[in-house]
Design a protein around this motif. Sequence first.
Motif, PDB file in Angstrom:
ATOM      1  N   TYR A   1     -31.658  47.070 -86.716  1.00  0.00           N
ATOM      2  CA  TYR A   1     -32.816  46.180 -86.862  1.00  0.00           C
ATOM      3  C   TYR A   1     -33.368  46.148 -88.286  1.00  0.00           C
ATOM      4  O   TYR A   1     -33.664  45.076 -88.819  1.00  0.00           O
ATOM      5  CB  TYR A   1     -33.917  46.592 -85.886  1.00  0.00           C
ATOM      6  CG  TYR A   1     -35.193  45.807 -86.100  1.00  0.00           C
ATOM      7  CD1 TYR A   1     -35.294  44.493 -85.660  1.00  0.00           C
ATOM      8  CD2 TYR A   1     -36.274  46.372 -86.771  1.00  0.00           C
ATOM      9  CE1 TYR A   1     -36.451  43.762 -85.879  1.00  0.00           C
ATOM     10  CE2 TYR A   1     -37.435  45.644 -86.991  1.00  0.00           C
ATOM     11  CZ  TYR A   1     -37.517  44.342 -86.540  1.00  0.00           C
ATOM     12  OH  TYR A   1     -38.655  43.610 -86.774  1.00  0.00           O
TER      13      TYR A   1
ATOM     14  N   ASP B   1     -43.116  41.504 -90.117  1.00  0.00           N
ATOM     15  CA  ASP B   1     -42.657  42.289 -88.967  1.00  0.00           C
ATOM     16  C   ASP B   1     -42.481  41.404 -87.737  1.00  0.00           C
ATOM     17  O   ASP B   1     -41.484  41.508 -87.015  1.00  0.00           O
ATOM     18  CB  ASP B   1     -43.644  43.410 -88.655  1.00  0.00           C
ATOM     19  CG  ASP B   1     -43.632  44.508 -89.705  1.00  0.00           C
ATOM     20  OD1 ASP B   1     -42.587  44.696 -90.358  1.00  0.00           O
ATOM     21  OD2 ASP B   1     -44.659  45.172 -89.875  1.00  0.00           O
TER      22      ASP B   1
ATOM     23  N   TYR C   1     -38.938  40.429 -85.841  1.00  0.00           N
ATOM     24  CA  TYR C   1     -38.749  40.684 -84.415  1.00  0.00           C
ATOM     25  C   TYR C   1     -38.354  39.413 -83.667  1.00  0.00           C
ATOM     26  O   TYR C   1     -37.516  39.448 -82.769  1.00  0.00           O
ATOM     27  CB  TYR C   1     -40.022  41.271 -83.810  1.00  0.00           C
ATOM     28  CG  TYR C   1     -39.863  41.620 -82.349  1.00  0.00           C
ATOM     29  CD1 TYR C   1     -39.185  42.769 -81.963  1.00  0.00           C
ATOM     30  CD2 TYR C   1     -40.365  40.781 -81.346  1.00  0.00           C
ATOM     31  CE1 TYR C   1     -39.019  43.084 -80.629  1.00  0.00           C
ATOM     32  CE2 TYR C   1     -40.200  41.093 -80.015  1.00  0.00           C
ATOM     33  CZ  TYR C   1     -39.524  42.251 -79.652  1.00  0.00           C
ATOM     34  OH  TYR C   1     -39.353  42.553 -78.335  1.00  0.00           O
TER      35      TYR C   1
ATOM     36  N   TRP D   1     -34.733  38.822 -84.429  1.00  0.00           N
ATOM     37  CA  TRP D   1     -33.933  39.834 -83.733  1.00  0.00           C
ATOM     38  C   TRP D   1     -33.826  39.534 -82.239  1.00  0.00           C
ATOM     39  O   TRP D   1     -32.745  39.590 -81.660  1.00  0.00           O
ATOM     40  CB  TRP D   1     -34.564  41.202 -83.946  1.00  0.00           C
ATOM     41  CG  TRP D   1     -33.959  42.294 -83.100  1.00  0.00           C
ATOM     42  CD1 TRP D   1     -34.428  42.772 -81.912  1.00  0.00           C
ATOM     43  CD2 TRP D   1     -32.768  43.030 -83.384  1.00  0.00           C
ATOM     44  NE1 TRP D   1     -33.617  43.769 -81.441  1.00  0.00           N
ATOM     45  CE2 TRP D   1     -32.594  43.943 -82.316  1.00  0.00           C
ATOM     46  CE3 TRP D   1     -31.849  43.012 -84.422  1.00  0.00           C
ATOM     47  CZ2 TRP D   1     -31.515  44.826 -82.280  1.00  0.00           C
ATOM     48  CZ3 TRP D   1     -30.781  43.901 -84.376  1.00  0.00           C
ATOM     49  CH2 TRP D   1     -30.621  44.788 -83.321  1.00  0.00           C
ATOM     50  N   SER D   2     -34.944  39.230 -81.606  1.00  0.00           N
ATOM     51  CA  SER D   2     -34.920  38.998 -80.161  1.00  0.00           C
ATOM     52  C   SER D   2     -34.137  37.733 -79.823  1.00  0.00           C
ATOM     53  O   SER D   2     -33.469  37.676 -78.777  1.00  0.00           O
ATOM     54  CB  SER D   2     -36.353  38.917 -79.603  1.00  0.00           C
ATOM     55  OG  SER D   2     -37.094  37.898 -80.241  1.00  0.00           O
TER      56      SER D   2
END
Length: 208
Positions: free
Chosen positions: A135, A153, A157, A160-161
Amino acid sequence: MATRHGHTGPADTHSRERFLQAALNVLVDQGVAGLTVRGLAGAAGTSTIGVYTRFGGRTGVLDALYERTFELLHDELSRLPHTSGNVVTDVLAYAHTYRGFALESPARYAFMFERAVPGYDPDPDLRKLARRSSYDLLADRVAQGVPADADADTTGYLVWSTMHGLVSMELTHRARTPPPGWFLKPDDCSYDRIYHEGITAILVGVGS
């Protein structure tokens, strides 16, 4: 790394490596169901006592295997070219390498990112290693293109998700017969295209 699976002395390194390679082979060939002390001992050509001596039991083996799988992923991602300054290009390079790693061994991917082994929770130190090996490398690439008024951040995320979700869904679909009339053809080109479009869309959506 000092975790609950213990320290390794120089004399044990070769033997431990043999066990880990055997565990990886079992995971790839048999899935998580094969990750028993007896199964691992048989694959390594030793007794169950040898597993307990070197790893303290099944949890120790799983921790060591968890660490090794993320080292393998980190090795793949480390071969990527240095960032170019174009966040979409840089993130897509990461994303396609990640997808290729997942497709290479769905069982390994499930062990790393899903609760594939009931009751197993990786050592906390290994969770940090996993984050740094996967990550954090993506978040660094995303952060280069995050607008000044955005939360880096949160943006990392979201990317990434999206990436992780698309890969997980692809693996699920590939393992089953497609439903009648499904809009995606069950081939590499179709899934590669939708993956590329999905990652690009989220990057554009967050203003990168």
